[in-house]
Design a protein around this motif. Sequence first.
Motif, PDB file in Angstrom:
ATOM      1  N   GLY A 196     -14.721 -21.289 -10.152  1.00  0.00           N
ATOM      2  CA  GLY A 196     -15.835 -21.070  -8.857  1.00  0.00           C
ATOM      3  C   GLY A 196     -15.151 -20.366  -7.685  1.00  0.00           C
ATOM      4  N   LYS A 197     -16.012 -20.081  -6.693  1.00  0.00           N
ATOM      5  CA  LYS A 197     -15.442 -19.337  -5.665  1.00  0.00           C
ATOM      6  C   LYS A 197     -15.819 -20.273  -4.345  1.00  0.00           C
ATOM      7  CE  LYS A 197     -16.774 -14.815  -5.099  1.00  0.00           C
ATOM      8  NZ  LYS A 197     -17.512 -13.594  -4.940  1.00  0.00           N
ATOM      9  N   PHE A 198     -14.537 -20.488  -3.649  1.00  0.00           N
ATOM     10  CA  PHE A 198     -14.567 -21.294  -2.646  1.00  0.00           C
ATOM     11  C   PHE A 198     -14.135 -20.689  -1.275  1.00  0.00           C
ATOM     12  CE2 PHE A 198     -14.078 -23.665  -6.370  1.00  0.00           C
ATOM     13  CZ  PHE A 198     -14.990 -24.513  -6.620  1.00  0.00           C
ATOM     14  N   LEU A 199     -14.557 -21.135   0.047  1.00  0.00           N
ATOM     15  CA  LEU A 199     -13.931 -21.068   1.342  1.00  0.00           C
ATOM     16  C   LEU A 199     -13.147 -22.080   1.636  1.00  0.00           C
ATOM     17  CD1 LEU A 199     -16.749 -19.133   3.171  1.00  0.00           C
ATOM     18  CD2 LEU A 199     -14.656 -18.008   2.866  1.00  0.00           C
ATOM     19  N   ALA A 200     -12.176 -21.837   2.440  1.00  0.00           N
ATOM     20  CA  ALA A 200     -11.355 -23.201   2.923  1.00  0.00           C
ATOM     21  C   ALA A 200     -11.211 -22.725   4.327  1.00  0.00           C
ATOM     22  CB  ALA A 200     -10.235 -23.532   2.094  1.00  0.00           C
ATOM     23  N   LEU A 201     -11.158 -23.751   5.195  1.00  0.00           N
ATOM     24  CA  LEU A 201     -10.846 -23.740   6.653  1.00  0.00           C
ATOM     25  C   LEU A 201     -10.049 -24.502   6.986  1.00  0.00           C
ATOM     26  CD1 LEU A 201     -11.571 -22.657   9.632  1.00  0.00           C
ATOM     27  CD2 LEU A 201     -13.485 -24.290   9.803  1.00  0.00           C
ATOM     28  N   ASP A 202      -8.813 -24.161   7.525  1.00  0.00           N
ATOM     29  CA  ASP A 202      -7.786 -25.312   7.868  1.00  0.00           C
ATOM     30  C   ASP A 202      -7.276 -25.224   9.283  1.00  0.00           C
ATOM     31  OD1 ASP A 202      -5.264 -26.860   7.912  1.00  0.00           O
ATOM     32  OD2 ASP A 202      -4.196 -25.605   6.377  1.00  0.00           O
ATOM     33  N   LEU A 203      -7.904 -26.198  10.167  1.00  0.00           N
ATOM     34  CA  LEU A 203      -7.631 -26.256  11.644  1.00  0.00           C
ATOM     35  C   LEU A 203      -6.607 -27.619  11.872  1.00  0.00           C
ATOM     36  CD1 LEU A 203      -8.299 -25.521  14.340  1.00  0.00           C
ATOM     37  CD2 LEU A 203     -10.162 -27.221  14.427  1.00  0.00           C
ATOM     38  N   GLY A 204      -5.572 -27.335  12.249  1.00  0.00           N
ATOM     39  CA  GLY A 204      -4.599 -28.317  12.794  1.00  0.00           C
ATOM     40  C   GLY A 204      -3.645 -28.048  13.616  1.00  0.00           C
ATOM     41  N   GLY A 205      -3.873 -26.900  14.296  1.00  0.00           N
ATOM     42  CA  GLY A 205      -2.932 -26.682  15.480  1.00  0.00           C
ATOM     43  C   GLY A 205      -3.342 -25.389  16.361  1.00  0.00           C
ATOM     44  N   THR A 206      -2.325 -24.592  16.856  1.00  0.00           N
ATOM     45  CA  THR A 206      -2.691 -23.455  17.660  1.00  0.00           C
ATOM     46  C   THR A 206      -3.251 -22.173  16.904  1.00  0.00           C
ATOM     47  OG1 THR A 206      -0.210 -23.000  17.536  1.00  0.00           O
ATOM     48  CG2 THR A 206      -1.208 -24.165  19.523  1.00  0.00           C
ATOM     49  N   ASN A 207      -2.986 -22.281  15.559  1.00  0.00           N
ATOM     50  CA  ASN A 207      -3.450 -21.566  14.652  1.00  0.00           C
ATOM     51  C   ASN A 207      -4.299 -21.889  13.533  1.00  0.00           C
ATOM     52  OD1 ASN A 207      -1.958 -18.982  15.803  1.00  0.00           O
ATOM     53  ND2 ASN A 207      -0.367 -19.847  14.781  1.00  0.00           N
ATOM     54  N   PHE A 208      -5.302 -21.036  13.220  1.00  0.00           N
ATOM     55  CA  PHE A 208      -5.826 -22.048  11.968  1.00  0.00           C
ATOM     56  C   PHE A 208      -6.175 -20.935  10.892  1.00  0.00           C
ATOM     57  CE2 PHE A 208      -9.410 -20.411  14.499  1.00  0.00           C
ATOM     58  CZ  PHE A 208     -10.492 -19.912  13.532  1.00  0.00           C
ATOM     59  N   ARG A 209      -6.442 -21.487   9.524  1.00  0.00           N
ATOM     60  CA  ARG A 209      -6.463 -20.356   8.383  1.00  0.00           C
ATOM     61  C   ARG A 209      -7.834 -20.364   7.683  1.00  0.00           C
ATOM     62  NH1 ARG A 209      -2.419 -20.326   3.280  1.00  0.00           N
ATOM     63  NH2 ARG A 209      -2.952 -22.664   3.606  1.00  0.00           N
ATOM     64  N   VAL A 210      -8.109 -19.239   7.396  1.00  0.00           N
ATOM     65  CA  VAL A 210      -9.408 -19.129   6.824  1.00  0.00           C
ATOM     66  C   VAL A 210      -8.857 -18.624   5.144  1.00  0.00           C
ATOM     67  CG1 VAL A 210     -11.741 -18.174   6.362  1.00  0.00           C
ATOM     68  CG2 VAL A 210     -10.934 -18.884   8.692  1.00  0.00           C
ATOM     69  N   LEU A 211      -9.509 -19.065   4.198  1.00  0.00           N
ATOM     70  CA  LEU A 211      -9.175 -18.767   2.929  1.00  0.00           C
ATOM     71  C   LEU A 211     -10.516 -18.428   2.016  1.00  0.00           C
ATOM     72  CD1 LEU A 211      -7.087 -21.568   3.612  1.00  0.00           C
ATOM     73  CD2 LEU A 211      -5.855 -20.339   1.771  1.00  0.00           C
ATOM     74  N   LEU A 212     -10.346 -17.568   1.121  1.00  0.00           N
ATOM     75  CA  LEU A 212     -11.124 -17.343  -0.095  1.00  0.00           C
ATOM     76  C   LEU A 212     -10.436 -17.461  -1.376  1.00  0.00           C
ATOM     77  CD1 LEU A 212     -14.260 -16.531  -0.913  1.00  0.00           C
ATOM     78  CD2 LEU A 212     -13.372 -13.948  -0.826  1.00  0.00           C
ATOM     79  N   ILE A 213     -11.236 -18.398  -2.126  1.00  0.00           N
ATOM     80  CA  ILE A 213     -10.504 -18.736  -3.170  1.00  0.00           C
ATOM     81  C   ILE A 213     -11.406 -18.577  -4.580  1.00  0.00           C
ATOM     82  CG2 ILE A 213      -9.053 -20.716  -4.408  1.00  0.00           C
ATOM     83  CD1 ILE A 213      -9.057 -21.983  -1.550  1.00  0.00           C
TER      84      ILE A 213
END
Length: 439
Positions: free
Chosen positions: A64-81
């Motif tokens: 499948g196709k998923f988004l992920a959002l990773d918030l844990g510090g002064t930067n955060f990451r957005v991913l499309l998997i």
Amino acid sequence: MSAVTDKIKEICQELILSDEKITQVRDLMNQEINKGLGRETNPQAKIKCFPTYVRQLPNGKEMGKFLALDLGGTNFRVLLIELAGGIAHSNMVSKIFAVPNDIMVGPGEELFDHIAHCLSVFMHEHGVQNEKIPLGFTFSFPCRQEGLTKGVLVTWTKGFSCSNVEGKDVVKMLNEAIRRRGDVEIDVLAVLNDTTGTLMSCAYKNPECRIGLIIGTGTNACYVEKLDKVGTWDGDFNEPQQVVINLEWGAFGDDGCLDFIFTEYDRDVDKNSINVGKQVFEKMISGMYMGELAGLALRRLCREGLIFNGKGSERFNERGSFHTKYISEIEGEKNGEVANCQAILDELDITGYTDEDCRHVRYVCELVSRRAASLVCAGLACLLNRIKEKHAVVAVDGSVYRYHPAFHNLMTAGISKLIDPGLAFDLMLSEDGSGRELP
């Protein structure tokens, strides 16, 4: 050995943990986990042991196709998997966004509006703004989960202090911010801690993963526990009769049980933090504090005339000037080499230092990093002894583990001395962090 070296060792002695003390830390953690898992004892427990509602780990066949959002510090990451069953058929793109300092300490609504804006930018860049894609939200702060899609923030850590978020459901706040924009459709599938994301990321590749560990800006761990040991469990007891427990072990010691290993440097770091008396274990281990612990010890040695001829610099004396990355850079050199240390001392405006000074700086760095590794080992050995699997894999992520040249080896050796006979383990680096938590 010179009299100066003897005096330095004497002053730094409290940073050295004996085997007996490390074993004591391991056993204290086990007591705290039992307290955290108990329905009656949980309110008093500092290690909260939150059930994550994740019952099953990935098996590598997810699609499948998923988004992920990773918030844990002064930067955060957005991913499309995009997953098509198996590692060889998966594809992932990601982008890192900054969280400005004024947003880290401002109104909570502004933080989630900023995140929603960045999500929208990312989706438009990859042409998926018109698709409704499920999103996994990795929220790396102490959270009480009340279901896969409901997580209530218990307390901010790592320099965040946004108002009107503590005690509220962060998934609801994110959904509201996305709706306020109205330009993308996102279905939040799960909210997870970064340790759970790391565990699931590695379990996708290795089915023996049972523990997730973060040693970065902060530190935390999660592990798979049998349901009959989780007194706070309020779900069903269908198969699989297990659940991933988010320990929030950074708060271990907040009740004073670790005071027997607390040093003058730990007390100074805690007193000058924004959360005095909280996250005690984390403040002895994580990247947010290790540099300052070493810096405090070095400033004391300088004041006593034992290094740098007693002459530091205005910059060196500033709080926070000795960064954690310096520890990795200094220890990354072969013994006897001092070029990295010299470059760092130049950066700190220290003049007139000697090669002997550089060796003393390295000694202090090694004490701080070895103590941090020993404390992590005590925690992991406790979990491996609880799980009691003949072979278990620990999924690890975080900048300290990734970039400190000796941390992996220190952990491997330290855990081996602390686990029960007959148990074996491996440490597995999470290649894509806490982003692939969705399968």
